[in-house]
Design a protein around this motif. Structure first.
Motif, PDB file in Angstrom:
ATOM      1  N   LEU A   1     -29.622  74.817 151.646  1.00  0.00           N
ATOM      2  CA  LEU A   1     -29.926  74.439 150.269  1.00  0.00           C
ATOM      3  C   LEU A   1     -28.807  74.462 149.489  1.00  0.00           C
ATOM      4  O   LEU A   1     -28.766  73.258 148.575  1.00  0.00           O
ATOM      5  CB  LEU A   1     -31.130  75.513 149.815  1.00  0.00           C
ATOM      6  N   ALA A   2     -27.770  75.360 149.445  1.00  0.00           N
ATOM      7  CA  ALA A   2     -26.647  75.121 148.729  1.00  0.00           C
ATOM      8  C   ALA A   2     -25.671  74.014 149.054  1.00  0.00           C
ATOM      9  O   ALA A   2     -25.383  73.234 148.035  1.00  0.00           O
ATOM     10  CB  ALA A   2     -25.793  76.427 148.844  1.00  0.00           C
ATOM     11  N   ARG A   3     -25.884  73.562 150.219  1.00  0.00           N
ATOM     12  CA  ARG A   3     -25.286  72.257 150.644  1.00  0.00           C
ATOM     13  C   ARG A   3     -26.192  71.184 150.217  1.00  0.00           C
ATOM     14  O   ARG A   3     -25.377  70.071 149.769  1.00  0.00           O
ATOM     15  CB  ARG A   3     -25.097  72.267 152.098  1.00  0.00           C
TER      16      ARG A   3
ATOM     17  N   HIS B   1     -36.574  73.226 145.744  1.00  0.00           N
ATOM     18  CA  HIS B   1     -36.195  71.933 145.915  1.00  0.00           C
ATOM     19  C   HIS B   1     -37.529  70.888 146.125  1.00  0.00           C
ATOM     20  O   HIS B   1     -37.228  69.553 146.043  1.00  0.00           O
ATOM     21  CB  HIS B   1     -35.241  71.479 146.845  1.00  0.00           C
ATOM     22  N   LEU B   2     -38.869  71.320 146.087  1.00  0.00           N
ATOM     23  CA  LEU B   2     -39.700  70.514 146.187  1.00  0.00           C
ATOM     24  C   LEU B   2     -40.004  69.681 145.082  1.00  0.00           C
ATOM     25  O   LEU B   2     -39.845  70.096 143.831  1.00  0.00           O
ATOM     26  CB  LEU B   2     -40.860  71.541 146.095  1.00  0.00           C
TER      27      LEU B   2
ATOM     28  N   ALA C   1     -30.659  67.817 146.528  1.00  0.00           N
ATOM     29  CA  ALA C   1     -31.492  68.815 146.046  1.00  0.00           C
ATOM     30  C   ALA C   1     -31.279  69.081 144.527  1.00  0.00           C
ATOM     31  O   ALA C   1     -30.196  69.351 144.058  1.00  0.00           O
ATOM     32  CB  ALA C   1     -31.593  69.883 146.743  1.00  0.00           C
ATOM     33  N   THR C   2     -32.372  69.040 143.745  1.00  0.00           N
ATOM     34  CA  THR C   2     -32.283  69.194 142.274  1.00  0.00           C
ATOM     35  C   THR C   2     -33.162  70.459 142.091  1.00  0.00           C
ATOM     36  O   THR C   2     -34.245  70.384 142.121  1.00  0.00           O
ATOM     37  CB  THR C   2     -32.737  68.184 141.425  1.00  0.00           C
TER      38      THR C   2
ATOM     39  N   ALA D   1     -35.355  82.598 140.434  1.00  0.00           N
ATOM     40  CA  ALA D   1     -35.121  81.264 140.378  1.00  0.00           C
ATOM     41  C   ALA D   1     -35.731  80.348 141.158  1.00  0.00           C
ATOM     42  O   ALA D   1     -36.237  79.172 140.400  1.00  0.00           O
ATOM     43  CB  ALA D   1     -33.553  81.124 140.389  1.00  0.00           C
ATOM     44  N   PHE D   2     -36.004  80.679 142.338  1.00  0.00           N
ATOM     45  CA  PHE D   2     -37.235  79.569 143.099  1.00  0.00           C
ATOM     46  C   PHE D   2     -38.369  79.498 142.410  1.00  0.00           C
ATOM     47  O   PHE D   2     -38.957  78.405 142.398  1.00  0.00           O
ATOM     48  CB  PHE D   2     -37.544  80.253 144.337  1.00  0.00           C
ATOM     49  N   LEU D   3     -38.918  80.670 141.762  1.00  0.00           N
ATOM     50  CA  LEU D   3     -40.322  80.359 140.997  1.00  0.00           C
ATOM     51  C   LEU D   3     -40.182  79.600 139.955  1.00  0.00           C
ATOM     52  O   LEU D   3     -41.063  78.698 139.696  1.00  0.00           O
ATOM     53  CB  LEU D   3     -40.674  81.876 140.713  1.00  0.00           C
ATOM     54  N   PHE D   4     -39.231  79.806 139.047  1.00  0.00           N
ATOM     55  CA  PHE D   4     -38.885  79.055 138.099  1.00  0.00           C
ATOM     56  C   PHE D   4     -38.736  77.445 138.338  1.00  0.00           C
ATOM     57  O   PHE D   4     -39.496  76.681 137.469  1.00  0.00           O
ATOM     58  CB  PHE D   4     -37.701  79.396 137.037  1.00  0.00           C
ATOM     59  N   ASP D   5     -37.912  77.267 139.311  1.00  0.00           N
ATOM     60  CA  ASP D   5     -37.809  75.966 139.500  1.00  0.00           C
ATOM     61  C   ASP D   5     -39.248  75.320 140.303  1.00  0.00           C
ATOM     62  O   ASP D   5     -39.254  74.063 139.938  1.00  0.00           O
ATOM     63  CB  ASP D   5     -36.540  75.583 140.857  1.00  0.00           C
ATOM     64  N   THR D   6     -39.911  75.951 140.847  1.00  0.00           N
ATOM     65  CA  THR D   6     -41.168  75.584 141.409  1.00  0.00           C
ATOM     66  C   THR D   6     -42.065  75.123 140.281  1.00  0.00           C
ATOM     67  O   THR D   6     -42.779  73.937 140.221  1.00  0.00           O
ATOM     68  CB  THR D   6     -41.786  76.672 142.365  1.00  0.00           C
TER      69      THR D   6
END
Length: 227
Positions: A195-197, A111-112, A204-205, A37-42
């Protein structure tokens, strides 16, 4: 925008091979799902930036998987060697492809924002190096207007001293430097809670990461599910 490239340092998501510190707390399957998921968001952030995206991937045998993941994106296999050697090779791959301004980023800061990527590239286009520090003493973005392989030499990676040592290398190379706002990468359970907070509070989006968090046992995060 012609001449601009953002290079994403990426691993093939496999259980036990990615986010091992998270895996110790959440389990290897959950850590792998989160990293994907991190990779897809990036990649989503990169797609929204005014730059061409290149994925510097590892292992080198996983080209077909990354071609399916990101059809149409430029790919460059990471070589064997230290993290500094792999960063240097990723930068060189982009400059060697003809880009005049290059930013390299990790894949563990989902979240970058695309605006941060663009800001770094804008700074680098003026001949100034740009760094986005992380709270653990490292950095998540380095943007340059020309190849500077010496910036990756003699750095104590994963030590908390990477940022300071890289700044020293930049100054030794007689480059101007501009720091972008500090953020944090996701290596530990404490980072994931932060991050969750940030997601819950609208700071964060990162849609794919938020969706994955909803599917995991959020009791581990001591948080209510994100609405």
């Amino acid at each position: 925008m012609p001449g601009r490239c953002v290079v994403v340092m990426a691993k093939r998501p496999r259980e036990g091979a990615v986010k091992t510190r998270l895996g110790a707390d959440l389990g290897e399957e959950a850590a792998c799902r989160l990293y994907e998921a991190f990779l897809f968001d990036t990649l989503d952030a990169c797609a929204a930036a005014d730059a061409t995206t290149m994925v510097a991937f590892t292992p080198a045998t996983e080209a077909a998987w990354f071609q399916c993941l990101a059809p149409g994106l430029l790919l460059s296999a990471q070589p064997e060697g230290s993290f500094g050697e792999r960063l240097r090779a990723a930068m060189q791959a982009a400059f060697g492809a003809g880009f005049s301004t290059v930013a390299v980023i990790g894949s563990d800061v989902p979240h970058l924002r695309s605006a941060t990527i663009d800001a770094g590239l804008d700074i680098a286009a003026r001949g100034t190096a740009a760094l986005a520090p992380t709270a653990d003493g490292g950095y998540c973005l380095l943007a340059l207007g020309s190849p500077q392989p010496e910036l990756f030499e003699d750095i104590d990676w994963s030590s908390g001293r990477e940022l300071g040592q890289t700044i020293q290398r930049i100054r030794a190379a007689e480059l101007d430097l501009e720091l972008l706002p500090e953020t944090f990468d996701i290596d530990t359970l404490a980072d994931l809670r932060r991050l969750a907070r940030a997601i819950a509070e609208g700071e964060a989006t990162c849609r794919r990461t938020a969706d994955t968090l909803r599917l995991l046992d959020l009791e581990l995060l001591e948080l209510e599910p994100v609405p």
